[in-house]
Write an enzyme that holds these catalytic residues in place. Structure first.
Site, mmCIF file in Angstrom:
data_model
loop_
_atom_site.group_PDB
_atom_site.id
_atom_site.type_symbol
_atom_site.label_atom_id
_atom_site.label_comp_id
_atom_site.label_asym_id
_atom_site.label_seq_id
_atom_site.Cartn_x
_atom_site.Cartn_y
_atom_site.Cartn_z
ATOM 1 C CG HIS A 2 -5.890 16.151 -23.661
ATOM 2 N ND1 HIS A 2 -4.727 15.882 -23.008
ATOM 3 C CD2 HIS A 2 -6.698 15.087 -23.436
ATOM 4 C CE1 HIS A 2 -4.828 14.706 -22.402
ATOM 5 N NE2 HIS A 2 -6.018 14.212 -22.647
ATOM 6 C CG ASP A 24 -2.064 0.931 1.067
ATOM 7 O OD1 ASP A 24 -1.807 2.155 1.015
ATOM 8 O OD2 ASP A 24 -3.216 0.463 0.955
ATOM 9 C CG HIS A 54 -2.314 11.211 -24.085
ATOM 10 N ND1 HIS A 54 -3.386 11.482 -23.276
ATOM 11 C CD2 HIS A 54 -2.844 10.887 -25.288
ATOM 12 C CE1 HIS A 54 -4.504 11.318 -23.944
ATOM 13 N NE2 HIS A 54 -4.214 10.956 -25.175
HETATM 14 N N1 NDP Z 1 -6.979 4.908 -17.638
HETATM 15 C C1 NDP Z 1 -6.817 5.844 -18.590
HETATM 16 O O1 NDP Z 1 -7.224 5.689 -19.741
HETATM 17 C C2 NDP Z 1 -6.126 7.120 -18.255
HETATM 18 C C3 NDP Z 1 -5.669 7.351 -16.972
HETATM 19 N N2 NDP Z 1 -5.005 8.512 -16.708
HETATM 20 C C4 NDP Z 1 -4.508 8.779 -15.356
HETATM 21 O O2 NDP Z 1 -3.681 7.726 -14.928
HETATM 22 C C5 NDP Z 1 -3.790 7.546 -13.542
HETATM 23 C C6 NDP Z 1 -4.152 6.104 -13.257
HETATM 24 O O3 NDP Z 1 -5.389 5.835 -13.830
HETATM 25 P P1 NDP Z 1 -5.922 4.343 -14.014
HETATM 26 O O4 NDP Z 1 -4.838 3.419 -14.380
HETATM 27 O O5 NDP Z 1 -7.089 4.456 -14.891
HETATM 28 O O6 NDP Z 1 -6.401 4.001 -12.542
HETATM 29 P P2 NDP Z 1 -6.762 2.570 -11.945
HETATM 30 O O7 NDP Z 1 -7.737 2.812 -10.854
HETATM 31 O O8 NDP Z 1 -7.109 1.605 -13.005
HETATM 32 O O9 NDP Z 1 -5.391 2.084 -11.317
HETATM 33 C C7 NDP Z 1 -4.877 2.621 -10.134
HETATM 34 C C8 NDP Z 1 -3.584 1.941 -9.793
HETATM 35 O O10 NDP Z 1 -3.105 2.490 -8.575
HETATM 36 C C9 NDP Z 1 -2.942 1.443 -7.616
HETATM 37 N N3 NDP Z 1 -3.332 1.929 -6.292
HETATM 38 C C10 NDP Z 1 -4.412 2.663 -5.997
HETATM 39 N N4 NDP Z 1 -4.397 2.933 -4.666
HETATM 40 C C11 NDP Z 1 -3.304 2.340 -4.145
HETATM 41 C C12 NDP Z 1 -2.744 2.282 -2.855
HETATM 42 N N5 NDP Z 1 -3.292 2.893 -1.803
HETATM 43 N N6 NDP Z 1 -1.623 1.583 -2.690
HETATM 44 C C13 NDP Z 1 -1.029 0.941 -3.727
HETATM 45 N N7 NDP Z 1 -1.515 0.986 -4.994
HETATM 46 C C14 NDP Z 1 -2.637 1.678 -5.179
HETATM 47 C C15 NDP Z 1 -3.859 0.348 -8.070
HETATM 48 O O11 NDP Z 1 -3.380 -0.821 -7.550
HETATM 49 P P3 NDP Z 1 -4.326 -2.111 -7.318
HETATM 50 O O12 NDP Z 1 -5.068 -2.311 -8.605
HETATM 51 O O13 NDP Z 1 -3.306 -3.145 -7.078
HETATM 52 O O14 NDP Z 1 -5.212 -1.772 -6.196
HETATM 53 C C16 NDP Z 1 -3.705 0.449 -9.574
HETATM 54 O O15 NDP Z 1 -2.521 -0.167 -9.976
HETATM 55 C C17 NDP Z 1 -4.815 8.547 -13.058
HETATM 56 O O16 NDP Z 1 -4.167 9.713 -12.652
HETATM 57 C C18 NDP Z 1 -5.609 8.819 -14.322
HETATM 58 O O17 NDP Z 1 -6.243 10.069 -14.277
HETATM 59 C C19 NDP Z 1 -4.735 9.438 -17.671
HETATM 60 C C20 NDP Z 1 -5.159 9.255 -18.949
HETATM 61 C C21 NDP Z 1 -5.918 8.104 -19.347
HETATM 62 O O1 LIG Z 2 -6.893 11.877 -21.415
HETATM 63 C C1 LIG Z 2 -7.841 11.442 -22.021
HETATM 64 O O2 LIG Z 2 -7.759 11.311 -23.351
HETATM 65 C C2 LIG Z 2 -8.598 10.398 -24.030
HETATM 66 C C3 LIG Z 2 -8.465 10.715 -25.519
HETATM 67 O O3 LIG Z 2 -7.159 10.563 -25.952
HETATM 68 P P1 LIG Z 2 -6.844 10.211 -27.473
HETATM 69 O O4 LIG Z 2 -5.364 10.145 -27.530
HETATM 70 O O5 LIG Z 2 -7.492 8.891 -27.746
HETATM 71 O O6 LIG Z 2 -7.435 11.302 -28.312
HETATM 72 C C4 LIG Z 2 -10.024 10.511 -23.565
HETATM 73 O O7 LIG Z 2 -10.816 9.517 -24.180
HETATM 74 C C5 LIG Z 2 -10.065 10.326 -22.082
HETATM 75 O O8 LIG Z 2 -11.396 10.531 -21.597
HETATM 76 C C6 LIG Z 2 -9.143 11.283 -21.378
HETATM 77 O O9 LIG Z 2 -9.022 10.939 -20.003
#
Ligand code: NDP
Ligand SMILES: O=C1O[C@H](COP(=O)(O)O)[C@@H](O)[C@H](O)[C@H]1O
Length: 716
Positions: free
Chosen positions: A231, A86, A169
């Site tokens: 973006h 954690d 990105h």
């Molecule tokens: N998903 C997407 O398409 C996009 C995401 N982002 C950004 O990326 C970041 C991550 O998003 P996303 O991957 O979707 O999030 P998820 O909820 O899918 O993943 C979160 C991750 O953080 C870990 N985690 C959360 N809390 C804890 C904790 N207390 N201790 C240890 N590990 C922890 C989780 O581990 P576990 O699963 O093991 O609990 C998991 O690996 C965010 O800031 C989001 O805004 C940006 C652009 C696009």
């Molecule tokens: O960051 C984000 O971007 C995607 C869109 O990205 P793209 O590269 O596919 O144009 C968006 O769908 C998502 O909601 C947002 O978190």
């Protein structure tokens, strides 16, 4: 650590998360394939997984996102470590410190929920893992201005600004970098990009998909926080900024930040928020959620260069296409030298996703006698998509210590300042149909899709990204310039249009930019000739100025000309020169088609105009087909005899409503539209009596006659 020192270990927090699955593992494989990741790779999360499980997850991620490069994957598995723990537990960071071993300059990538950015930064410092390190922080960076400032303070207690990589990105996209390059590597372009030559700018980010399983995340952000604050503002800053002194990070970021400082704080009155129907049924979305999935926003830049140029941004999920494009509309020539209709607007359009495409909209002479023009497009497009994926490029840059494609503290805070007043429920929320271009009401003209500004898939784009080194066909570098006859008309210049709706009882007029309540009308009838109609309109609008006239004609129209006289008006309508009579460019279309356009929200729509006669039009997936169904036989007469004004008078309201229901049901059965809209002057008689009508029918708003062809209507 100085920015030029390369990292010697990569730690990614959030190793089991969605972003790691969709983007990070493919980026790691790409970097390994290019020999840029010869260091320990340490994933940290709390799933209770083993290293083998994380490796399986990595393989599944690659299989789903571009394919497995076995050699690179083998290296990934050999270099990958996993720490399960954690982030609130100091033991997790003790384990990390041990795993880092002799590494002096680790890169910590925080791909974790934003609420953990601060705590993980502090834990890195407390455990000694921050020493000599750099940090990559995912988006959103903060929730509003105050939280972004607080996060910057927290991070700066541990890392200097030169070691902080705020990821967006969009900055890693080939097309966004091309925007920067195109602007400052071509001398002719730069002087054109100012209020002296530009009349409007439109940036659209459209996505066909919804929140795609990210309901919990989306509920906390909404469209403005999700993509506008970051973006869209990054794209605008690169498009509008002054030339940087050099191509280095600080010079580029200085120019971008100066531009953002000149962007006026958004006004809720110039923002339209929408939510697609069905959003509240998505997993993890609150039943009464007020979160926007669509936003249209008008920006103003208070600078010498851009003062007075409207900049409209539209973003949304469940829209008709997935594409992002920005279009710069140039002012028309100062004089109209040629006799033909006013030329289409010159424009420069940059497709940002998918793929890279640059389009220049020009008017050229139509081959043949005389000097008549037509709209043409010069299109530069990539034959194959062989650029680096944004995350691969950005992670590679962060590992190398290159800050150029990362947002700086002041930029991020300015961006929050700009959107600050329109966050949350500052502007009302309007529903919209999935697959449509956003809410219909009360969307002002500027917030609707302007013809030609709508991004479509760029030509030649091969679809899903093929990744280099994974058995994809070798990419052909370089672009190809082609002269393409526009498949559809080039965008009309945003201009003032007088719309004339000719009906059997009244002729109604409205000018674009005015409220529907300000429409004017005069009585028509069986004696009305076209010359009398023009005189009547001119008398009504002699205090209005306009650039063009759009006429809704109550009869069949072919190639912009009436095919025969309207059933309910006087003679002389066929062959009449409407443009000459009005003395300005003019477009004439069938009146039902005009109303149908105004009512269209995507999919297929049957429009029935209940007026003196029966107007009919069908739109299927954006293709408009005016029809003349009114005169088909029905019972002993025709449809129009039953549901037109004659039918209403003969049958009385009650029986007329029943006939409208029957006729609508029959036509819906035959044409199978997604929905039918009943408009026209008599549709109001159906209000409160919708039980007479089949399912899938709604009443139109008669002001749609003015929306449909006012130059602000949807692109068809
Ligand atoms: N998903 C997407 O398409 C996009 C995401 N982002 C950004 O990326 C970041 C991550 O998003 P996303 O991957 O979707 O999030 P998820 O909820 O899918 O993943 C979160 C991750 O953080 C870990 N985690 C959360 N809390 C804890 C904790 N207390 N201790 C240890 N590990 C922890 C989780 O581990 P576990 O699963 O093991 O609990 C998991 O690996 C965010 O800031 C989001 O805004 C940006 C652009 C696009
Ligand atoms: O960051 C984000 O971007 C995607 C869109 O990205 P793209 O590269 O596919 O144009 C968006 O769908 C998502 O909601 C947002 O978190």
């Amino acid at each position: 650590m100085t920015p030029t020192q390369a990292a010697d270990a990569l730690v990614f927090f959030g190793a089991t998360g969605d972003l790691a699955y969709k983007q990070i593992f493919p980026a790691l494989q790409g970097l390994l394939a290019r020999g840029l990741l010869d260091m320990p790779i340490i994933g940290v999360a709390k799933s209770g997984w083993t290293l083998a499980q994380l490796q399986d997850r990595a393989r599944a991620s690659l299989q789903e996102h571009g394919g497995v490069n076995e050699a690179a994957f083998a290296r990934l598995c050999a270099q990958l470590q996993y720490i399960d723990g954690d982030y609130h537990d100091p033991a997790t960071f003790t384990a990390l410190r041990a795993a880092l071993g002799p590494a002096q300059h680790p890169l910590h990538y925080l791909a974790i929920p934003p609420s953990l950015f601060g705590p993980v930064t502090q834990a890195l410092a407390a455990s000694g893992c921050a020493q000599g390190a750099r940090i990559v922080v995912e988006k959103p960076f903060g929730h509003d201005l105050a939280s972004a400032q607080a996060l910057n303070r927290t991070i700066h207690q541990v890392f200097s600004e030169a070691s902080v990589f705020r990821i967006d990105h969009y900055l890693g996209k080939e097309a966004v970098q091309n925007l920067l390059y195109l602007r400052f590597a071509n001398g002719f372009l730069e002087p054109l990009l100012s209020r002296d030559h530009v009349q409007a700018i439109q940036l659209t980010m459209a996505e066909t998909f919804g929140v795609a399983g990210r309901g919990r995340f989306y509920e906390e952000v909404g469209a403005i926080r999700d993509v506008v604050q970051n973006h869209m503002l990054q794209v605008l800053s690169l498009l509008l900024m002054d030339a940087p002194a050099h191509a280095d990070h600080d010079a580029i970021r200085d120019s971008a930040a100066a531009l953002l400082r000149a962007v006026r704080t958004l006004n809720p009155g110039e923002v339209v928020r929408g939510q697609y129907q069905g959003y509240t049924q998505e997993p993890d979305v609150a039943p009464g959620s007020q979160v926007e999935t669509y936003a249209a926003l008008r920006f103003h830049v208070d600078s010498w260069r851009w003062a007075g140029v409207p900049i409209d941004v539209r973003v949304g999920k469940r829209l008709p296409v997935t594409a992002t494009a920005v279009t710069v509309f140039f002012k028309p020539p100062p004089q109209q030298m040629f006799g033909d209709a006013r030329p289409s607007a010159n424009f420069l359009r940059l497709h940002l996703t998918p793929g890279v495409q640059v389009t220049l909209g020009l008017n050229t002479k139509r081959p043949g006698a005389g000097l008549h023009g037509e709209a043409d497009e010069l299109v530069l497009h990539r034959q194959h998509w062989d650029g680096l994926a944004p995350y691969e490029r950005l992670l590679g840059d962060a590992l190398a210590g290159d800050l150029t494609l990362f947002a700086r503290e002041d930029e991020v805070e300015e961006a929050w300042r700009i959107v600050q007043d329109v966050l949350g429920s500052a502007a009302p929320l309007w529903p919209y149909a999935p697959g449509s271009w956003g809410p219909r009401r009360p969307t002002p003209c500027w917030a609707r899709t302007v013809p030609g500004s709508t991004p479509t898939r760029p030509r030649g784009h091969p679809g899903p990204a093929a990744r280099p080194g994974l058995g994809a066909p070798a990419g052909q570098r370089g672009g190809r310039m082609s002269r393409a006859r526009a498949a559809r008309p080039a965008p009309a210049a945003p201009r003032t249009v007088l719309t004339v709706d000719i009906g059997g009882t009244h002729v109604k007029v409205l000018r674009s930019g005015l409220d529907p309540e300000q429409r004017r009308r005069f009585v028509s009838g069986p004696e009305l000739t076209p010359a009398a109609m023009v005189r009547g309109v001119q008398a009504l609008v002699d205090d209005w100025t306009f650039d063009a006239v759009s006429v809704g004609y109550p009869g069949p129209v072919l190639h912009g000309q009436p095919v025969h006289n309207p059933a309910n008006l006087g003679p002389g309508w066929v062959g009449f020169d409407y443009a000459r009579a009005f003395g300005c460019p003019l477009k004439l279309i069938n009146d039902a088609a005009m109303q149908a356009l105004g009512s269209y929200q995507g999919g297929s729509l049957l429009f029935l105009g209940l007026g003196t006669g029966l107007g009919t039009a069908l739109i299927v997936d954006g293709v408009l087909e005016p029809m003349e169904l009114a005169h088909l036989p029905y019972r002993k007469k025709t449809y129009e005899d039953y549901v037109g004004l004659r039918g209403l008078k003969r049958l009385g309201k009650k029986a007329w409503r029943r006939e409208v229901g029957r006729v609508t049901a029959l036509l819906m059965q035959a044409l199978a539209p997604d929905e039918a809209v009943l408009g026209g002057g008599n549709a109001a008689l159906l209000e409160g009596h919708l039980d007479h009508l089949p399912a899938g029918v709604r009443l139109g708003d008669n002001s749609n006659a003015f929306v449909g062809d006012s130059g602000c209507g949807p692109t068809i």
